[in-house]
Design a protein around this motif. Structure first.
Motif, short mmCIF file in Angstrom:
data_model
loop_
_atom_site.label_atom_id
_atom_site.label_comp_id
_atom_site.label_asym_id
_atom_site.label_seq_id
_atom_site.Cartn_x
_atom_site.Cartn_y
_atom_site.Cartn_z
N GLN A 170 0.86 -1.25 0.46
CA GLN A 170 -0.01 0.43 -0.08
C GLN A 170 0.96 1.19 -0.34
N HIS A 171 2.13 1.60 0.99
CA HIS A 171 2.93 2.76 0.71
C HIS A 171 4.32 1.57 0.80
N ALA A 200 -3.97 7.38 4.51
CA ALA A 200 -4.54 7.38 3.36
C ALA A 200 -4.66 7.92 2.22
N GLN A 208 -2.14 6.97 -0.02
CA GLN A 208 -3.38 6.87 -1.60
C GLN A 208 -4.43 7.80 -1.44
N LYS A 226 -7.46 6.93 -3.31
CA LYS A 226 -8.39 5.70 -2.68
C LYS A 226 -9.86 6.69 -1.77
N ARG A 274 -7.04 0.00 -4.04
CA ARG A 274 -5.48 0.25 -4.29
C ARG A 274 -5.36 0.16 -5.86
N GLU A 323 1.88 0.41 -4.12
CA GLU A 323 0.69 0.66 -5.15
C GLU A 323 2.55 2.23 -5.65
N SER A 324 1.94 2.44 -7.03
CA SER A 324 2.27 3.72 -7.89
C SER A 324 3.76 2.82 -8.79
#
Length: 534
Positions: free
Chosen positions: A153-154, A246, A250, A253, A455, A461-462
């Motif tokens: 996620q990160h 988030a 994110q 999201k 996600r 993520e990214s």
């Protein structure tokens, strides 16, 4: 709809993960409750607490076995269905999974045997230590899994090496103390505590309605309601922390969760109800509460939350920057030994956006030659479907506040010593508790849906799109295993529910059975009243 390997692989992993997580939260929560009840038994020496531990421990054991059986498959799927993902992040992702197996799962699996078979072989304190070891092992297992998931996620503490084409750890400390992972861990285990508490409250309420095992039911209700009320409150607080993270890491999201198509003046409003339209990219209808979203997500009055449209524009810029990184990477890979420092510096300056260039690959073979329309399409592919995100989140939140209310009610009646009032006068509250047993699982599944679907299109993520991480398999191969897993897991789920119902109906060992409404006792006549009056 045309079937493809990417969508089927995503569906397969989603199905196995969501089946698995039907068992995980109850295992996490019951382990702590079992250890707490056994601690009371060791401290007081009262046998009723031992009977409680054995009864709830039987249900824990059924759930534990099914959780292990469904969880093993997931780790194999990383290699089977997501081979490039595994190769790309193996240095980072493999460490938490290995530690989870060595530190947590072995600890949990070893001592769970002592818990079930050590009652007559261990002293009270030794058995209590084994029970707490099971509880710690269960929670440590969740910690390492969520560290791995939190990194997806990160991603922190790692960087991409253009020579090996892999992510490599630069700081394990940052991976371990990733703020997203820590927030996810405490939020997830708290949700597990609520699940176990609601499970125990519901079954205890059923016994009260049946007039069976009342002494065990009342004690179970008391401990579960206190534990559940504290956990339900913490879920809301920790969920707020997850929302804050988030917004930091994110943003797309968060924007889709709130169906926020455009950036609003700070502080942003909260959409209680909305009808998002992906075609017009607007909300057809919305009921807003002013300022609330801005306060929750930014904890300030002057910080803006970017809307979906603005975030797509940012993605557009990063795709173009990523194309430069992709072009430099191709030249480095042609002859790594002779790649100039200038070329490598160009790559380093744009490396953070490399993943965005991969979003263009479904549209063109060369991101440097992408048209404006292709770049726009790739940028809009970063937006998950807003409608399911919006309502899945609200179902989860509604359930969370309901759990606070219900556990608070039972905590009040338990602490005031008024559970008899529920049995005699307010039986409808007990019925509500019984019918509420499935709700924590619904809330947990909605939470994971928001976390994982929100996600998309990223598997990291990214950094790495889902379309790039998939294995080279045929549609038929993935479809066959998908059908097989669903059939197998559905069978296991039916078996678990049947076993749970069976042992709940049997009830605790040596539990008393009392009629639901025993007739009033008729006292025998006294000797005096038996003597006829003169």
């Amino acid at each position: 709809m045309e079937l493809n390997v990417v969508d089927l692989s995503r569906l397969q992993f989603a199905m196995t993960a969501m089946y698995h997580f039907l068992f995980v939260p109850l295992t996490i929560g019951l382990s702590i409750l079992l250890a707490t009840m056994e601690t009371v038994y060791v401290m007081t020496g009262r046998e009723i607490w031992k009977r409680m531990v054995k009864f709830w421990g039987t249900l824990f054991g059924i759930n534990f076995v099914l959780g292990v059986a469904t969880g093993l498959t997931m780790e194999f799927q990383f290699g089977m269905n997501w081979a490039y993902f595994s190769q790309y992040v193996g240095d980072v992702f493999g460490a938490p999974l290995a530690i989870e197996g060595l530190m947590a799962f072995f600890l949990e699996a070893t001592f769970v045997g002592l818990f079930f078979f050590g009652w007559d072989r261990l002293t009270k304190r030794q058995h209590l230590a084994a029970t707490w070891a099971v509880a710690f092992g269960t929670n440590f297992s969740a910690l390492w899994i969520l560290i791995a998931n939190g990194w997806m996620q990160h991603p922190v503490g790692a960087e991409f090496n253009p020579d090996t084409m892999r992510m490599e750890v630069t700081s394990f400390y940052e991976v371990l103390f990733n703020p997203v992972a820590q927030a996810k861990f405490v939020h997830t285990v708290s949700a597990g505590y609520v699940t176990a508490a609601m499970f125990m409250i519901g079954i205890s309420a059923w016994y009260m309605l049946q007039g069976r095992h009342l002494q065990i039911a009342k004690r179970s209700m008391a401990i579960a309601s206190a534990f559940g009320f504290a956990s339900a409150l913490s879920v809301v607080v920790l969920g707020d922390e997850s929302g804050y993270e988030a917004n930091l890491n994110q943003k797309m999201k968060l924007a889709t969760i709130e169906a926020m198509w455009h950036t609003e003046p700070a502080p942003a409003a909260f959409n209680v109800v909305a009808l998002p339209d992906m075609e017009t990219r607007e909300n057809i209808f919305a009921i807003e509460v002013p300022y609330v979203m801005g306060l929750i997500a930014t904890r300030s009055l002057d910080t803006e939350i970017p809307g979906i449209t603005e975030l797509v524009e940012r993605s557009n810029d990063r795709i173009r920057q990523g194309a430069i990184a992709w072009n430099s990477l191709q030249k480095i890979r042609e002859n790594p030994a002779e790649a100039s420092e200038e070329l490598r510096e160009t790559f380093r300056q744009n490396a953070d956006s490399l993943g965005y260039a991969y979003l263009l690959l479904p549209y063109t073979d060369n991101p440097m030659e992408a048209t404006t329309e292709q770049v726009d399409a790739a940028a809009w592919s970063t937006v998950p479907n807003v409608w399911p995100m919006f309502y899945a989140f609200r179902i989860m939140v509604a359930c969370g506040f309901f759990f606070i209310l219900l556990t608070a009610v039972f905590f009040y009646y338990s602490s005031a010593g008024r559970l008899e009032t529920l049995i005699e006068k307010r039986r409808w509250i007990l019925h509500v508790a019984v019918w509420s047993i499935p709700l924590p699982w619904i809330a947990c599944e909605m939470g994971w849906f928001v976390a994982e679907y929100g996600r998309q299109p990223w598997i990291i993520e990214s950094m790495l799109p889902t379309t790039v991480g998939v294995s080279s398999l045929s549609v038929a191969e993935v479809l066959l295993t998908l059908v097989g897993f669903v059939a197998l897991y559905s069978t296991l789920l039916v078996i678990e529910i049947a076993l749970m119902i069976k042992y709940i109906k049997i009830g605790p060992e040596d539990g008393e059975k009392i009629a639901p409404n025993p007739p009033p006792s008729v006292s025998a006549p006294s000797p005096a009243s038996a003597v006829p009056a003169e």
